[in-house]
Every structure is written in structure tokens, then in C-alpha cells.
Design an enzyme around this catalytic site. Structure first.
Site, PDB file in Angstrom:
ATOM      1  N   ASP A 244      11.704  18.921   9.401  1.00 31.72           N
ATOM      2  CA  ASP A 244      12.051  17.542   9.015  1.00 31.72           C
ATOM      3  C   ASP A 244      10.950  16.579   9.410  1.00 31.72           C
ATOM      4  O   ASP A 244      10.790  15.523   8.802  1.00 31.72           O
ATOM      5  CB  ASP A 244      13.376  17.131   9.645  1.00 31.72           C
ATOM      6  CG  ASP A 244      14.513  17.835   8.929  1.00 31.72           C
ATOM      7  OD1 ASP A 244      14.803  18.992   9.285  1.00 31.72           O
ATOM      8  OD2 ASP A 244      15.044  17.269   7.960  1.00 31.72           O
TER       9      ASP A 244
HETATM   10  O1  MRU Z   1      20.672  18.120   7.971  1.00 35.69           O
HETATM   11  P1  MRU Z   1      19.934  18.764   6.846  1.00 35.69           P
HETATM   12  O2  MRU Z   1      20.742  19.774   6.104  1.00 35.69           O
HETATM   13  O3  MRU Z   1      19.285  17.743   5.928  1.00 35.69           O
HETATM   14  O4  MRU Z   1      18.745  19.552   7.571  1.00 35.69           O
HETATM   15  C1  MRU Z   1      17.795  20.230   6.792  1.00 35.69           C
HETATM   16  C2  MRU Z   1      16.769  20.941   7.581  1.00 35.69           C
HETATM   17  O5  MRU Z   1      16.746  20.903   8.793  1.00 35.69           O
HETATM   18  C3  MRU Z   1      15.715  21.654   6.790  1.00 35.69           C
HETATM   19  O6  MRU Z   1      15.262  22.774   7.488  1.00 35.69           O
HETATM   20  C4  MRU Z   1      14.533  20.708   6.531  1.00 35.69           C
HETATM   21  O7  MRU Z   1      14.947  19.467   6.061  1.00 35.69           O
HETATM   22  C5  MRU Z   1      13.570  21.299   5.564  1.00 35.69           C
HETATM   23  S1  MRU Z   1      14.196  21.400   3.903  1.00 35.69           S
HETATM   24  C6  MRU Z   1      12.910  22.020   2.974  1.00 35.69           C
END
Ligand code: MRU
Length: 354
Positions: A244
Site C-alpha cells: 500500500d
Molecule cells: O484493505 P485492502 O483490501 O485495500 O488492502 C489491500 C492490500 O493490502 C493489498 O495488498 C495492496 O493494496 C496491494 S493491491 C495490488
């Protein structure tokens, strides 16, 4: 048929509501920035790249309908809406990076004295290009990642573990960490992909498992507490997760649970990779401890599919992400420019500036 989580054509935007998967595949219209903000906040769309793409495309949707009296009105509209979209979810850097870039683009075009019409068309062009660019970057990144993992493995059949969902349902298409798994599968180099359930919100069980079944990728679901035993008893070649936000030193924020998997991987001598296109890199921060960790509502932890699993009155803590320190990222950081050790990450940031 490839999975399509977003449809955008001529200013019309629809998203696949991933909260309803795997039971229902329902597309919902996004007609405004407010619709996008809510869809992101409620996690009808999620995943760092997808959050930015849907957010920015919702600006394009409004832009195509809106008539501005003057350049100041246009600039105000852009600033206000982009800054608002950043507030939906704080940890993933992609939306704030895109907002910053678009605000800068508008400022530069105004300084160069372009017409309102030109401003609008350049902004629309830039936003609409995010979709194809994300897919191209993901495919490139996945190819680099698959080759790197293969070249560091004694076998040409790879067993891989991934966490959360980083595939077509989290990006414009193909995916990042899940893209690496796809690339290995396409060249017949995948033995097995393991995915964690990813408590508390089950993105692994609901979404990654859905993508694996959809694409007929050999795969097995485990729950998060089985990772240690999996590493101890099966031959796991590598772990690949998404990101993220990647700080300058390589510290990485990703779905809660990533950190403990990285610790276990180090203990078992299994290479740990982070698949992160440059859109996930935050060059403004040096290390992970300045990343804001989003806390999600309690019901996402104490209910599963709407059913309460904890007694009334129980307190809970529900952080959505954790930080994996760069020294645990032993395989490397996989990007569309190649695979970098955290220590060498500055090389791509340098290249981008030149
Ligand atoms: O809370 P989320 O489902 O948005 O978290 C997503 C993640 O942690 C993913 O690993 C990250 O955003 C990468 S998506 C290509």
C-alpha cells in the site's frame, strides 16, 4: 474470460462491488466523486492501485458533465475533489500521489497559459490513461518477478504463498503479487499457490481464491495461523505480497498480517518479495514508522458474513495494515523496472527524476 473489476467508457464508470463476491457479481454505477468516496470507504473497491484509479476516474466522470465559467472554477473543482478523495482511506499512497500529480499538472498548464478547454482535455487524457498504464506496469512487473523467483530457485516448479488480494480485483487488471503468480502459471512454472484467508476481512478467501478458481490456477486456501506450519512442512519457494505504501528505505505497509509472514519467512530462509509498482512508492517519507495505519470499524472484525463471532461488550482493535521492515524483504521489491533490494530502491527513484 478475464475478470473485470472496473468498466469505464465515455465518462461512464462502473465498479464490481467486491463486498458481494464470491456469491454475487454485481456492477454498480459511480456517477460522482461522492459515490467513489463512499465505495472506497466501504471497501466496495479496494487495493491500493484500484483506490486511485476509481477515485480519479470519478473526477473524470464529473468533469465530462461539468461546465466551468473560468479557469479558477476548474482549478478549485480539481483541488477540492482530489483532496477529498484522499481522505477515504489513508494508508495506500496511490490516491494521494495521483492527486498531487494532477494538481501539479493543472498548476503547470495554468502557468503556461493554456485555455480552459485544453486544461480539461489534458486532465481527462491523463486520468483515462491510468487504466491501460496500470495493466502494462503490472504485466511488466509480473514478468520480472516470475523470472527473478525462478532464477533463485533450484526447481522450475514454484510453490508460492501470497496474502490478501492483489489481482485483477485490486488493480486495473492482471495484478501485482497475484500477477507474479499468474505469470508463473502462464509459463507452466507454478506448482501451487497458497493464499491466506486474510482475516479479519477475508480478502484472500473471498477474492484471491475467487481469482484462482476463475483462472484455474492450482491453489490452496489456508487460514492465517497456518503459515508457520506451511513453511515448516511444505516446500515454499517464495512469498509474494503487494504494497500500500513503500517508504524510501523499502519499509512496506501492506495488509495486516504481512509482517508476521515476513518474520516467519526469514526464520525458514524463504525469500520474501514485495510486488509494488512505482505508483505505490512514497519518496516523501524515509521509513515506515511515519506511515499512518488505517483502523477499520469493529464490525469487520467481530462479524463474519454478518454473523457475530465475539460476545457483546468485548473490546477490539482493528488495524487494517502493518509495516514490514525492509530487512525482512529478503527476495526484493518487484517493480515494473526490475527487482531491487531495498538498499537499491533509490536507483529507480533517481531514474524517475532524470
Ligand atoms: O484493505 P485492502 O483490501 O485495500 O488492502 C489491500 C492490500 O493490502 C493489498 O495488498 C495492496 O493494496 C496491494 S493491491 C495490488
Amino acid at each position: 474470460m478475464t475478470l473485470l473489476s472496473i468498466c469505464y467508457e465515455n465518462g461512464k464508470l462502473k465498479i464490481l462491488n467486491v463486498l458481494l463476491l464470491p456469491h454475487k457479481s454485481i456492477y454498480e454505477e459511480i456517477n460522482s466523486v461522492e459515490d467513489a468516496w463512499k465505495a472506497i470507504k466501504e471497501m466496495k473497491v479496494r487495493g491500493a492501485p484500484m483506490i486511485a484509479i476509481v477515485g480519479c476516474l470519478s473526477v473524470a466522470v464529473e468533469l465530462r458533465k461539468e461546465n466551468f465559467d473560468d479557469i479558477e472554477g476548474f482549478q478549485e473543482f480539481m483541488n477540492k475533489n482530489l483532496r477529498y478523495l484522499i481522505t477515504a482511506r489513508p494508508t495506500a499512497v496511490n490516491m494521494s500521489k495521483s492527486a498531487k500529480d494532477l494538481i501539479k499538472l493543472v498548476d503547470n498548464l495554468i502557468e503556461e497559459k493554456h485555455s480552459l478547454e485544453k486544461l480539461k482535455s489534458r486532465v481527462l487524457e491523463t486520468i483515462e490513461q491510468m487504466l491501460p498504464d496500470d495493466i502494462t506496469d503490472n504485466k511488466q512487473l509480473s514478468d520480472y518477478g516470475a523470472k527473478h523467483i525462478l532464477s533463485n530457485s533450484e526447481s522450475n516448479k514454484i510453490t508460492i504463498l501470497t496474502h490478501c488480494n492483489t489481482g485483477s480485483l485490486a488493480t486495473a487488471g492482471y495484478g501485482t503479487a497475484l500477477g507474479v503468480v499468474r505469470a508463473l502459471h502462464e509459463t507452466s512454472n507454478l506448482e501451487e499457490a497458497y493464499c491466506t484467508e486474510t482475516r479479519p476481512y477475508n480478502q484472500g478467501a473471498r477474492l484471491t481464491a475467487y481469482e484462482f478458481v476463475h483462472d484455474k490456477i492450482p491453489s490452496t486456501l489456508i487460514c492465517d495461523s497456518m503459515v508457520g506450519l506451511l513453511m515448516d512442512t511444505k516446500k515454499v519457494s517464495a512469498v509474494v505480497v503487494g504494497a500500500d505504501r513503500v517508504a524510501r528505505n523499502g519499509d512496506t505497509a501492506n495488509k495486516i498480517g504481512t509482517y508476521q509472514i515476513a518474520v516467519l519467512a526469514k526464520h525458514h530462509g524463504i525469500p520474501f518479495y514485495v510486488a509494488a509498482p512505482v505508483t505505490c512508492h512514497d519518496t516523501d517519507i524515509h521509513e515506515g514508522n511515519s506511515i499512518v495505519i488505517e483502523e477499520r470499524p469493529h464490525h469487520e472484525l467481530i462479524k463474519i458474513a454478518g454473523v457475530k463471532i465475539a460476545p457483546e461488550g468485548m473490546k477490539c482493535w482493528n488495524p487494517a495494515f502493518d509495516i514490514t521492515p525492509h530487512d525482512l524483504i529478503t527476495g526484493g521489491i518487484i517493480t515494473e523496472h526490475g527487482v531491487f533490494t531495498p538498499e537499491k530502491l533509490h536507483e529507480i527513484h533517481q531514474r524517475k527524476k532524470e
